[in-house]
Scaffold this active site. Structure first.
Site, PDB file in Angstrom:
ATOM      1  N   THR A 114      48.160 -27.571  -4.267  1.00  0.00           N
ATOM      2  CA  THR A 114      49.286 -26.869  -4.909  1.00  0.00           C
ATOM      3  C   THR A 114      49.722 -25.637  -4.116  1.00  0.00           C
ATOM      4  OG1 THR A 114      48.672 -27.665  -7.084  1.00  0.00           O
ATOM      5  CG2 THR A 114      49.987 -25.663  -7.032  1.00  0.00           C
TER       6      THR A 114
ATOM      7  N   GLU B  78      43.492 -32.840 -14.329  1.00  0.00           N
ATOM      8  CA  GLU B  78      43.321 -31.398 -14.086  1.00  0.00           C
ATOM      9  C   GLU B  78      44.089 -30.496 -15.045  1.00  0.00           C
ATOM     10  OE1 GLU B  78      44.402 -29.927 -10.185  1.00  0.00           O
ATOM     11  OE2 GLU B  78      43.659 -27.930 -10.690  1.00  0.00           O
TER      12      GLU B  78
ATOM     13  N   ILE C   5      48.737 -32.818  -8.259  1.00  0.00           N
ATOM     14  CA  ILE C   5      49.036 -32.297  -6.906  1.00  0.00           C
ATOM     15  C   ILE C   5      47.757 -31.651  -6.393  1.00  0.00           C
ATOM     16  CG2 ILE C   5      50.425 -30.788  -5.447  1.00  0.00           C
ATOM     17  CD1 ILE C   5      52.623 -30.768  -7.503  1.00  0.00           C
ATOM     18  N   ASP C   6      47.165 -32.262  -5.390  1.00  0.00           N
ATOM     19  CA  ASP C   6      46.015 -31.627  -4.746  1.00  0.00           C
ATOM     20  C   ASP C   6      46.562 -30.912  -3.516  1.00  0.00           C
ATOM     21  OD1 ASP C   6      43.295 -30.990  -4.297  1.00  0.00           O
ATOM     22  OD2 ASP C   6      43.313 -32.442  -2.660  1.00  0.00           O
TER      23      ASP C   6
ATOM     24  N   ASP D 179      39.266 -33.554  -7.783  1.00  0.00           N
ATOM     25  CA  ASP D 179      39.468 -33.364  -6.347  1.00  0.00           C
ATOM     26  C   ASP D 179      38.789 -34.473  -5.532  1.00  0.00           C
ATOM     27  OD1 ASP D 179      40.728 -30.737  -6.517  1.00  0.00           O
ATOM     28  OD2 ASP D 179      38.750 -29.942  -7.002  1.00  0.00           O
TER      29      ASP D 179
ATOM     30  N   ASP E 207      44.376 -35.996 -10.258  1.00  0.00           N
ATOM     31  CA  ASP E 207      44.825 -34.686  -9.769  1.00  0.00           C
ATOM     32  C   ASP E 207      46.289 -34.874  -9.397  1.00  0.00           C
ATOM     33  OD1 ASP E 207      45.334 -32.263  -8.573  1.00  0.00           O
ATOM     34  OD2 ASP E 207      43.457 -32.214  -7.443  1.00  0.00           O
TER      35      ASP E 207
HETATM   36  C1  IPD Z   1      42.470 -27.436  -4.326  1.00  0.00           C
HETATM   37  C2  IPD Z   1      42.516 -28.072  -2.952  1.00  0.00           C
HETATM   38  C3  IPD Z   1      41.883 -27.169  -1.932  1.00  0.00           C
HETATM   39  C4  IPD Z   1      40.466 -26.826  -2.304  1.00  0.00           C
HETATM   40  C5  IPD Z   1      40.415 -26.243  -3.704  1.00  0.00           C
HETATM   41  C6  IPD Z   1      41.039 -27.201  -4.712  1.00  0.00           C
HETATM   42  P1  IPD Z   1      44.410 -27.906  -6.134  1.00  0.00           P
HETATM   43  O1  IPD Z   1      43.037 -28.278  -5.307  1.00  0.00           O
HETATM   44  O2  IPD Z   1      41.852 -29.304  -2.934  1.00  0.00           O
HETATM   45  O3  IPD Z   1      41.823 -27.763  -0.649  1.00  0.00           O
HETATM   46  O4  IPD Z   1      39.975 -25.892  -1.384  1.00  0.00           O
HETATM   47  O5  IPD Z   1      39.078 -26.000  -4.051  1.00  0.00           O
HETATM   48  O6  IPD Z   1      40.982 -26.641  -5.989  1.00  0.00           O
HETATM   49  O7  IPD Z   1      44.089 -26.719  -6.975  1.00  0.00           O
HETATM   50  O8  IPD Z   1      45.455 -27.656  -5.135  1.00  0.00           O
HETATM   51  O9  IPD Z   1      44.586 -29.156  -6.943  1.00  0.00           O
HETATM   52 CA    CA Z   2      42.756 -30.425  -6.423  1.00  0.00          CA
HETATM   53 CA    CA Z   3      45.808 -29.993  -8.547  1.00  0.00          CA
END
Ligand code: IPD
Ligand code: CA
Ligand code: CA
Length: 268
Positions: free
Chosen positions: A87, A65, A84-85, A210, A82
């Site tokens: 963030t 990412e 940190i999913d 994701d 990814d």
């Molecule tokens: C997000 C998370 C979130 C989702 C967003 C993603 P990130 O990832 O998965 O639940 O609703 O669309 O972008 O940006 O925290 O890696």
């Molecule tokens: Ca993510």
């Molecule tokens: Ca992320």
């Protein structure tokens, strides 16, 4: 243990270690896009995960990412990361954020690892072999009634073009289903489908990093994953529906009913 899974798991654990080292520090946070946060922890976590993968698999490709983002993939072995999913959750010290590491080859998932950091839950899968949570086999729920269905979702936050139809869909599902949650980390939502906590999940505006690992975990747990037209364009198509077979079908039907066809089209 499968060698690729071993590498993915070790890389993801390195990521968890890095994230934990930031938990008590003041975070440097900025918006890299509309409502889209990045912190120093995202960048260092990705750096450490990629360094580990490059050391052990120098010839493989990487899609990640923060520093290696692209919207396509070759047939070569490709690690999809990814760091940190979730963030936004992490930046607010709100539980539920994950590290996600997947390996794909010939455009098919081979292994997937998602670790939820605050509960140290390790979700893993190997194509054709199954899915596990902390080493125990997992499978999707057998809920088939809408009235009993408990699902996860996410709210689109940088592309708001579908919000009006999304709200109509929500309005309907709030009445029809038992409950809807928005934990804030799509990888975790999908792993909750795989482990039977959620019966289904849908979201708009997701990227390959994701879903690449967690979708395999869902499939290997007996679940179904499609895009919003029931097809297989979910990796890069930004639209995903997951669930046990019955609730997946129910969500696909409702998406068809409430979201206009041009908004259901996967991005290619
Ligand atoms: C997000 C998370 C979130 C989702 C967003 C993603 P990130 O990832 O998965 O639940 O609703 O669309 O972008 O940006 O925290 O890696
Ligand atoms: Ca993510
Ligand atoms: Ca992320």
């Amino acid at each position: 243990m499968n060698n690729d899974l071993n590498i993915a798991l070790k890389a993801a654990r390195k990521g968890v270690e890095t994230i934990k080292s930031y938990q008590s520090k003041a975070l440097n946070t900025r918006e890299k896009g509309n409502h889209d946060l990045v912190t120093d922890a995202d960048l260092e976590t990705e750096k450490n995960i990629l360094a580990f993968i490059r050391e052990h698999c120098p010839d493989d490709e990487i899609l990640a990412e923060e520093t290696e983002a692209h919207e396509k993939m070759s047939d070569a072995k490709t690690w999809i990361v990814d760091p940190i999913d979730g963030t936004t959750n992490f930046a607010h010290d709100f539980p539920v954020y994950c590290v996600s590491v997947a390996l794909w080859e010939n455009k098919k998932p081979k292994v997937g690892v998602v670790i939820e950091v605050t509960r140290n839950e390790e979700f893993t899968a190997v194509a054709g072999e199954g899915a596990w949570l902390n080493g125990e086999k997992i499978s999707v729920s057998n809920t088939s009634n809408a009235r009993d269905a408990f699902i996860g979702t996410g709210f689109p936050y940088n592309d708001l073009s579908v919000v009006e139809s999304y709200l109509k869909l929500f309005r309907h599902l709030m009445e029809e289903l038992q409950g809807i949650r928005r934990p804030g980390a799509a990888t975790f939502d999908l792993c909750c489908v795989a482990s039977g906590r959620f019966d289904g999940f849908f979201e708009y505006s997701l990227h390959a990093w994701d879903v690449a690992a967690a979708a395999l975990i869902v499939k290997e747990a007996g679940g179904v994953i499609t895009d919003w037209k029931g097809g297989d364009g979910w990796l890069f198509g930004q639209r995903i529906i997951a669930g046990n077979p019955e609730i997946h079908q129910l969500l696909l039907d409702r998406v068809e009913e409430f979201i206009p066809i041009e908004q259901r089209e996967a991005v290619v």
